[in-house]
Design a protein around this motif. Structure first.
Motif, short mmCIF file in Angstrom:
data_model
loop_
_atom_site.label_atom_id
_atom_site.label_comp_id
_atom_site.label_asym_id
_atom_site.label_seq_id
_atom_site.Cartn_x
_atom_site.Cartn_y
_atom_site.Cartn_z
N GLN A 78 74.28 54.27 63.24
CA GLN A 78 75.18 53.22 63.73
C GLN A 78 75.25 51.99 62.83
O GLN A 78 76.14 51.16 63.01
CB GLN A 78 74.73 52.79 65.13
CG GLN A 78 74.97 53.85 66.20
CD GLN A 78 74.49 53.41 67.57
OE1 GLN A 78 73.66 52.51 67.69
NE2 GLN A 78 75.01 54.05 68.61
N ASN A 79 74.30 51.89 61.89
CA ASN A 79 74.29 50.70 61.02
C ASN A 79 75.59 50.52 60.24
O ASN A 79 76.15 49.43 60.18
CB ASN A 79 73.10 50.78 60.05
CG ASN A 79 71.85 50.13 60.65
OD1 ASN A 79 71.96 49.25 61.50
ND2 ASN A 79 70.69 50.58 60.23
N GLU A 81 78.47 51.89 60.98
CA GLU A 81 79.53 51.65 61.98
C GLU A 81 79.54 50.18 62.40
O GLU A 81 80.62 49.59 62.57
CB GLU A 81 79.30 52.54 63.20
CG GLU A 81 80.38 52.41 64.26
CD GLU A 81 80.06 53.16 65.55
OE1 GLU A 81 80.82 52.95 66.53
OE2 GLU A 81 79.08 53.91 65.57
N LEU A 82 78.37 49.60 62.54
CA LEU A 82 78.26 48.20 62.96
C LEU A 82 78.93 47.28 61.95
O LEU A 82 79.68 46.38 62.32
CB LEU A 82 76.78 47.82 63.13
CG LEU A 82 76.49 46.39 63.59
CD1 LEU A 82 77.07 46.14 64.97
CD2 LEU A 82 74.99 46.12 63.58
N ARG A 165 81.05 47.40 71.77
CA ARG A 165 80.42 48.37 70.88
C ARG A 165 79.36 47.69 70.00
O ARG A 165 78.27 48.24 69.79
CB ARG A 165 81.49 49.03 70.00
CG ARG A 165 80.99 50.16 69.13
CD ARG A 165 80.46 51.30 69.95
NE ARG A 165 79.93 52.37 69.10
CZ ARG A 165 78.97 53.20 69.44
NH1 ARG A 165 78.41 53.07 70.64
NH2 ARG A 165 78.56 54.14 68.64
N ILE A 169 75.35 48.58 70.04
CA ILE A 169 74.58 48.92 68.83
C ILE A 169 73.42 47.95 68.65
O ILE A 169 72.30 48.34 68.31
CB ILE A 169 75.49 48.94 67.59
CG1 ILE A 169 76.52 50.08 67.71
CG2 ILE A 169 74.68 49.11 66.31
CD1 ILE A 169 77.59 50.09 66.64
N ASN A 172 70.70 48.81 70.93
CA ASN A 172 69.98 49.98 70.42
C ASN A 172 68.99 49.57 69.33
O ASN A 172 67.86 50.07 69.27
CB ASN A 172 70.96 51.02 69.85
CG ASN A 172 71.73 51.74 70.95
OD1 ASN A 172 71.29 51.79 72.10
ND2 ASN A 172 72.89 52.28 70.61
#
Length: 385
Positions: A78-79, A81-82, A165, A169, A172
């Motif tokens: 997800q990094n 994506e972030l 979103r 993240i 998480n």
């Protein structure tokens, strides 16, 4: 000057590491002394409880490791994506600001047209045309406003979605960091518990081994003095490995009789019973050991050791395992044995006639006290009032 400062800093770091190392060694030594001072059965129970705790913490470490790995994989995925979402969100916010400015502009224009559009004026050909133009312009602005308002709502919804979103993240990532801290804490606890278990097991093995060595040495001394008969079926204890968990018995030949004489004083003024007389079944290695003596723990440091009955000293010497030992012979072939003495008194000499209550020496804390009569062992606690 700069080199001197670097050398000084290096020296301070070395000194700090040395202090930390010494503190750990002192802590370990203190812990070892505490474990050595405990009753052997209490130490055994502590080892058993420690094994259970270790099983629990191993299970917790495995679960935490699994969860941490899952979260780490999720965070790693997800990094990227972030970063993309944050960039997209910035662009959407800029777009939203532009739409806001356009909407404000349209509202301002519409309001201005309303101001210059009088309802009560003298009608003329020019005024009718002008009024129609203003009305048409107002309708155009309203249509444009609706379109822009719709775009603004869609953009806001996109921003809200992206922000949710981002929050998801970030949560998480936060969960991963918290789980990682929890895992490290559990691993530190696990490491300490493993070290303690190793220490306790080493001490326990030494205690079991020393217990047998002490009884063997004392038996040999008693046999040499013809106080008890020599055991013809001598057991080779050295071949009995306490690393193997199997049932075996040591000192099975111990003969016991009940004491029938008058009660007397204790060899120590104030004490607690650290080791009982009789059979002890070791719960760790399933060894059965017969304790031929008791261990009395003095409530005072460097306490006086008293003769419990009138008699004569037949042995007073330093030994390899039992430290200083005094054996006193009493009436009816009764013998009392005082081992692990730290100091002898002037009366602790072979041939000395002693009375009940006479001081034969001092003990730091733990006194081994044994009683025999005509080749039999007696529970020393049966003598004491």
């Amino acid at each position: 000057m700069k080199k001197f400062a670097i050398l000084l800093l290096f020296a301070l770091c070395l000194n700090a590491n040395s202090i930390s190392k010494n503190e750990k060694q002192l802590q370990l030594k203190k812990q070892e002394q505490e474990q050595l001072s405990k009753k052997i059965e209490d130490l055994a129970n502590e080892i058993i409880q420690g094994e259970k705790k270790l099983e629990q913490i191993n299970s917790q470490v495995n679960l935490a490791s699994k969860k941490t790995k899952e979260l780490q994989e999720l965070v790693n995925a997800q990094n990227n994506e972030l970063d993309i979402i944050i960039l997209q969100n910035k662009e959407l916010v800029n777009e939203q600001n532009k739409l806001e400015n356009k909407l404000i502009d349209i509202i301002s224009k519409d309001y201005a047209y309303d101001l210059i559009s009088p309802d009560d004026f003298i009608e003329s050909a020019d005024s009718i045309v002008n009024k129609e133009i203003l009305l048409n312009l107002s309708l155009v602005l309203k249509d444009e406003y609706k379109l822009l308002a719709s775009e603004y709502i869609k953009t806001s919804q996109k921003i809200d979605y992206k922000q949710r979103r981002i929050n998801e993240i970030n949560n998480n990532i936060k969960d991963y960091k918290n789980k990682e801290k929890e895992l490290n804490k559990l691993k530190n606890e696990q490491e300490k518990l493993v070290a303690k278990q190793k220490l306790d097991e080493r001490i326990y093995k030494e205690r079991l081994s020393n217990l047998q060595k002490q009884q063997d040495e004392l038996r040999a001394t008693l046999q040499k003095l013809k106080i008890i008969e020599e055991n013809k079926q001598k057991q080779n204890v050295a071949n009995k490995s306490i690393n193997v968990k199997h049932s075996t018995t040591l000192n099975t030949d111990t003969k016991v009789i009940k004491y029938s004489g008058a009660k007397t004083i204790s060899p120590l003024q104030s004490y607690s019973l650290k080791q009982k007389f009789g059979e002890y079944e070791d719960p760790i290695y399933k060894l059965k050991i017969f304790n031929e003596n008791v261990i009395l723990r003095s409530n005072d440091i460097n306490a006086n050791v008293r003769v419990v009955l009138d008699g004569k000293v037949v042995f007073a010497n330093d030994t390899a395992v039992l430290d200083k030992v005094v054996i006193v012979e009493h009436a009816n072939k009764l013998h009392t044995i005082y081992a692990h003495l730290d100091k002898f008194s002037p009366l602790a000499k072979v041939g000395s006639v002693v009375k009940k209550g006479n001081i034969i020496g001092k003990v730091k804390q733990d006194l081994t006290f044994e009683v025999t009569q005509k080749n039999f062992h007696i529970n020393p606690m049966d003598l004491i009032k």
